[in-house]
Design a protein around this motif. Structure first.
Motif: not given
Length: 126
Positions: A14-25, A30-35, A112-117
């Motif tokens: 939940p809430g995981a997003v792939l980085s956008g163009p120009g960023e590290l892959d 929540g804006g913090k990298m986990f992979a 954390q409160a802004t993220l999906p459960a």
């Protein structure tokens, strides 16, 4: 395991997003990298390994010492490199879940409160 399979496992959180163009892959919560895979200029060829975070440096050290993971370039502490070609899907799912949960738990309560459960998982069991 392929990069596409690894991406599918990351995207399931939940809430995981792939980085956008120009960023590290990288996959983020929540804006913090986990992979992470590498620089965006090499996005098409970032398919041989991934970097994830362990719950603590002791686990990372143990995984590196036993050969289950490698020491990633440019990362220190609890981060490890996983070679996709030899990575089992259940191990990948486990390592991604630990990384995601660890990073998510370290976010501010406001963020954390802004993220999906999140799925309920006990980090001790991971």
């Amino acid at each position: 395991m392929t990069r596409a399979q690894f991406d599918t496992l990351c995207a399931a959180h939940p809430g995981a997003v792939l980085s956008g163009p120009g960023e590290l892959d990288a996959w983020k919560i929540g804006g913090k990298m986990f992979a992470c895979f590498g620089h965006t200029d090499q996005r098409a060829t970032n398919d041989d390994h991934a970097v994830v975070r362990c719950a603590d440096t002791e686990m990372a050290r143990m995984l590196i010492e036993t050969g289950a993971a490698g020491k990633p370039a440019y990362f220190r502490g609890a981060w490890v490199r996983l070679d996709l070609a030899s990575l089992d899907e259940s191990e990948a799912a486990h390592r991604i879940a630990v990384s995601y949960d660890t990073i998510r738990a370290g976010l501010t309560k406001k963020m954390q409160a802004t993220l999906p459960a999140a799925a309920r998982r006990d980090l001790e069991a991971l």
